[in-house]
Design a protein around this motif. Structure first.
Motif, mmCIF file in Angstrom:
data_model
loop_
_atom_site.group_PDB
_atom_site.id
_atom_site.type_symbol
_atom_site.label_atom_id
_atom_site.label_comp_id
_atom_site.label_asym_id
_atom_site.label_seq_id
_atom_site.Cartn_x
_atom_site.Cartn_y
_atom_site.Cartn_z
ATOM 1 N N PHE A 1 0.836 -1.194 0.000
ATOM 2 C CA PHE A 1 0.000 0.000 0.000
ATOM 3 C C PHE A 1 0.874 1.249 0.000
ATOM 4 O O PHE A 1 2.081 1.183 0.223
ATOM 5 C CB PHE A 1 -0.932 0.042 1.223
ATOM 6 C CG PHE A 1 -0.230 -0.091 2.545
ATOM 7 C CD1 PHE A 1 0.325 1.006 3.181
ATOM 8 C CD2 PHE A 1 -0.139 -1.329 3.160
ATOM 9 C CE1 PHE A 1 0.967 0.883 4.404
ATOM 10 C CE2 PHE A 1 0.507 -1.465 4.383
ATOM 11 C CZ PHE A 1 1.054 -0.359 5.010
ATOM 12 N N VAL A 2 0.233 2.385 -0.228
ATOM 13 C CA VAL A 2 0.857 3.695 -0.038
ATOM 14 C C VAL A 2 0.193 4.276 1.201
ATOM 15 O O VAL A 2 -1.031 4.192 1.354
ATOM 16 C CB VAL A 2 0.636 4.615 -1.254
ATOM 17 C CG1 VAL A 2 1.159 6.024 -0.968
ATOM 18 C CG2 VAL A 2 1.310 4.029 -2.488
ATOM 19 N N ARG A 3 1.011 4.863 2.083
ATOM 20 C CA ARG A 3 0.447 5.415 3.301
ATOM 21 C C ARG A 3 1.011 6.802 3.591
ATOM 22 O O ARG A 3 2.118 7.140 3.210
ATOM 23 C CB ARG A 3 0.666 4.488 4.490
ATOM 24 C CG ARG A 3 2.116 4.320 4.899
ATOM 25 C CD ARG A 3 2.411 5.186 6.097
ATOM 26 N NE ARG A 3 3.718 4.921 6.630
ATOM 27 C CZ ARG A 3 4.711 5.798 6.630
ATOM 28 N NH1 ARG A 3 4.562 6.958 6.065
ATOM 29 N NH2 ARG A 3 5.872 5.509 7.165
ATOM 30 N N LEU A 4 0.184 7.582 4.275
ATOM 31 C CA LEU A 4 0.547 8.916 4.726
ATOM 32 C C LEU A 4 0.648 8.867 6.241
ATOM 33 O O LEU A 4 -0.272 8.383 6.907
ATOM 34 C CB LEU A 4 -0.533 9.919 4.296
ATOM 35 C CG LEU A 4 -0.336 11.380 4.670
ATOM 36 C CD1 LEU A 4 0.896 11.962 3.980
ATOM 37 C CD2 LEU A 4 -1.581 12.189 4.311
ATOM 38 N N LEU A 5 1.776 9.316 6.796
ATOM 39 C CA LEU A 5 1.958 9.383 8.242
ATOM 40 C C LEU A 5 1.923 10.847 8.648
ATOM 41 O O LEU A 5 2.658 11.663 8.091
ATOM 42 C CB LEU A 5 3.288 8.733 8.643
ATOM 43 C CG LEU A 5 3.469 8.514 10.145
ATOM 44 C CD1 LEU A 5 4.267 7.244 10.376
ATOM 45 C CD2 LEU A 5 4.179 9.681 10.779
#
Length: 160
Positions: A128-132
């Motif tokens: 997945f691609v994730r934003l933190l």
């Protein structure tokens, strides 16, 4: 396992992920004077909610604990993740690298966009691609964060 370029902050690519870009706007609006304590789910796009998980630092151990596990996180693990630490989501050989990455992001106090592909301790492949998004209980100490998994990329290979 982790591989190469996906471990780099790719925030300049946020426009490629419109849902995450909207979430970043919400965080930026809430961070004008100080880091926000949390993210208001009503301010986030409805389609992002299943990808939102919240974490806090456990003061005694320094581990990052799931405060709220979004549907993608809990479904991926096949169980409720609230109250679990990082060790329950990452293989032993990956755990220290993951912790160091989170600590670097929290030290900067700036959002981070990353591509992730790894195998968890139960053998499940994650991609997945994730934003933190760093958060704070008092507006200064970076002791919380929101992780938002892009539902559009969840389960699809993202290396490259």
């Amino acid at each position: 396992f982790f591989a190469g370029p996906k471990d780099q902050n790719r925030l300049e690519e946020i426009a490629d992920y419109p849902l995450l870009a909207e979430c970043l706007k919400v965080w930026r609006k809430a961070s004008t004077e100080r880091l926000p304590e949390t993210l208001d789910p009503l301010a986030l796009p409805v389609s992002a909610i299943k990808g939102v998980s919240l974490f806090h630092r456990e003061p005694q151990t320094g581990d990052w604990i799931v405060s709220l596990g979004g549907a993608l996180l809990t479904q991926g693990h096949g169980r409720e993740m609230r109250g679990t630490g990082l060790a329950e989501g990452f293989a032993t050989e990956d755990l220290e690298k993951v912790r160091q990455g989170i600590e670097r992001t929290m030290a900067r106090g700036e959002p981070e966009l990353m591509r992730r592909e790894f195998q968890d301790p139960q053998g499940h492949m994650w991609s997945f691609v994730r934003l933190l998004l760093p958060l704070s209980s008092d507006g200064v100490e970076r002791d919380r964060y929101a992780m938002i998994i892009d539902p559009e990329t969840y389960g699809r290979p993202v290396i490259g």
